[in-house]
Enzyme design. Structure first.
Site, short mmCIF file in Angstrom:
data_model
loop_
_atom_site.label_atom_id
_atom_site.label_comp_id
_atom_site.label_asym_id
_atom_site.label_seq_id
_atom_site.Cartn_x
_atom_site.Cartn_y
_atom_site.Cartn_z
N LEU A 87 -0.71 2.11 -6.14
CA LEU A 87 0.10 1.24 -5.33
C LEU A 87 -0.03 1.48 -3.83
O LEU A 87 0.87 1.55 -3.14
CB LEU A 87 1.33 1.12 -5.65
CG LEU A 87 1.51 0.33 -6.90
CD1 LEU A 87 3.01 0.03 -7.33
CD2 LEU A 87 0.79 -1.22 -6.94
N CYS A 88 -1.21 1.88 -3.13
CA CYS A 88 -1.31 2.36 -2.05
C CYS A 88 -2.91 1.77 -1.22
O CYS A 88 -3.33 2.73 -0.69
CB CYS A 88 -1.11 3.83 -1.77
SG CYS A 88 -2.05 4.85 -2.82
#
Lengths: 289, 147
Positions: A87-88
């Site tokens: 999630l980056c």
């Protein structure tokens, strides 16, 4: 046409996701601040160390310290610094891509890896490379001790002639929205860079020990500092990347909610119109009798 | 002949942060060849540091710190102590140091040939130095607690 209840449910779930991404964005923002402070706090030590190494190097005649010696590139180890979590955005995949390109370039050599961070480890454990060491879940609270442990391992392998060259690939922190994938050589130590011009007034120190001795003790610490710096940069980059990704996700969720709401209202209106038509035509039919 | 300065600027830096920066009257550090005292106007000097106690004096207040490996650089205008580990006396975890000391002592006494004596000895040295420095913690922390 979609059911009104389905659309409502969809809006609710998107709204929940939006709440999560927004919270993650704020958490990353505060972590980023701390990570940046650490990068800054680590600078004085690294700079003084470089300055001292620079002034020593001109004074030391015997420079064939093992960590400086070039002995070809038969066995290469690549240290891959990724995050432990996703999630980056493209943060982790950029590193993995760069690592793959690097490994393909050096395909002639005997290649091995050291993975710092779960994402890199998970990717490469299924690939035909030997993973000599993995360090998972240390990026969260990043102590110098951890960097030292990694560097000690590398130096020990290098000194035991099990490695000829060590490279490191990591995300360098440029700004909150920009990271630069960087590949650097850790061993053998090349030019000791930076600050050269600042050392201009050469000082004649009194040496408590032989410059040679201090020099050979400082070199391994220089490697520690390099590893530590790369880890700090990567941590700051990761938080920056996550913040940007979560910000984009929050905006997207907002757009989606708007679209879905519009859609929902159309459906609602259509069904009301339909009902009115039904009532009116029913009344007309009765009146006609 | 140049006049000697009254004070020196001291910087104590660890890889993680700048621990102290300011003007002091005197510094003493654990050099590998023995303790070194630095007063204002000292000649440029470079030395490695071993495990021990760093002290600096500002007028009559002495502050003590624990330091593990590092090095000392004396320049005409300042003194830098670069310590791999440095802790203020007040910040030392005494219970942990005591536990480390007992562990190291037990290991040194054991007859097991597998024991890494060098490591145990360093650990013991470190624990003892920590305890020694901690015992010199300034009462400032306590006074603040009472107030």
């Amino acid at each position: 046409m979609a059911n009104l209840r389905d659309v409502r449910r969809r809006i609710r779930s998107v709204r929940n996701i939006q709440k999560t991404t927004r919270a993650m964005k704020f958490v990353s923002a505060s972590k980023l601040k701390r990570a940046q402070d650490r990068v800054v706090a680590a600078r004085p030590y690294a700079n003084r160390m470089l300055a001292v190494l620079n002034s020593l190097i001109s004074r030391v005649e015997n420079r064939d310290h093992a960590l400086l010696q070039r002995r070809g590139s038969g066995q290469i180890l690549l240290v891959i610094i990724t995050g432990d979590k996703g999630l980056c955005g493209a943060f982790n995949s950029n590193i993995i891509k760069a690592a793959t390109v690097f490994l393909n370039q050096k395909a002639g050599a005997e290649l091995s890896l050291a993975a710092v961070g779960r994402k890199g480890y998970d990717f490469f454990k299924r690939r035909p490379y030997e993973i000599r060491a993995q360090y998972i879940n240390i990026m969260g609270k990043l102590a110098y001790e951890e960097a030292k442990r990694i560097a000690d391992f590398l130096i020990q392998q290098y000194s035991a002639l099990a490695l000829d060259e060590v490279y490191i690939v990591y995300n360098e922190f440029k700004s909150v929205i920009q990271q630069r994938v960087t590949v650097e050589r850790l061993l053998p130590i090349g030019e000791i860079e930076g600050l050269r011009e600042q050392v201009a007034p050469r000082l004649d120190y009194i040496y408590e020990q032989e410059p040679q001795t201090i020099f050979s003790h400082l070199l391994p610490r220089h490697v520690d500092v390099q590893v530590y710096r790369a880890m700090l940069e990567s941590a700051a980059s990761e938080h920056g990347a996550r913040m940007t990704a979560m910000d984009a996700a929050t905006t997207n969720a907002k757009d989606m909610i708007e679209r879905l709401t519009l859609n929902m209202n159309r459906i609602r209106q259509a069904s009301i119109t339909k009902e009115i038509i039904e009532i009116v035509s029913g009344a007309n039919a009765l009146a006609g009798k | 002949m140049p006049v000697l300065p009254d004070q020196i600027t001291l910087e104590i830096v660890t890889p993680e942060r700048l621990l102290f920066s300011g003007a002091v009257d005197e510094v003493s550090v654990p050099g590998v060849e023995g303790y070194l005292g630095i007063l204002p106007g000292h000649a440029p000097l470079l030395s490695e540091l071993k495990i021990g106690e760093v002290m600096y004096r500002q007028e009559d207040t002495r502050t003590y710190l624990f330091c593990s490996w590092g090095f000392l650089e004396v320049l005409p205008d300042r003194v830098s102590v670069l310590a791999e580990i440095a802790e203020r006396a007040e910040d030392i975890d005494v219970t942990r140091a005591q536990a480390a000391r007992e562990r190291a002592e037990k290991r040194l006494k054991s007859k097991d040939p597998e024991t890494d004596f060098q490591r145990a000895r360093t650990a013991l040295e470190r624990a003892l130095a920590r305890l020694q420095v901690a015992s010199k913690a300034s009462p400032r922390g306590l006074a603040a607690g009472e107030g």
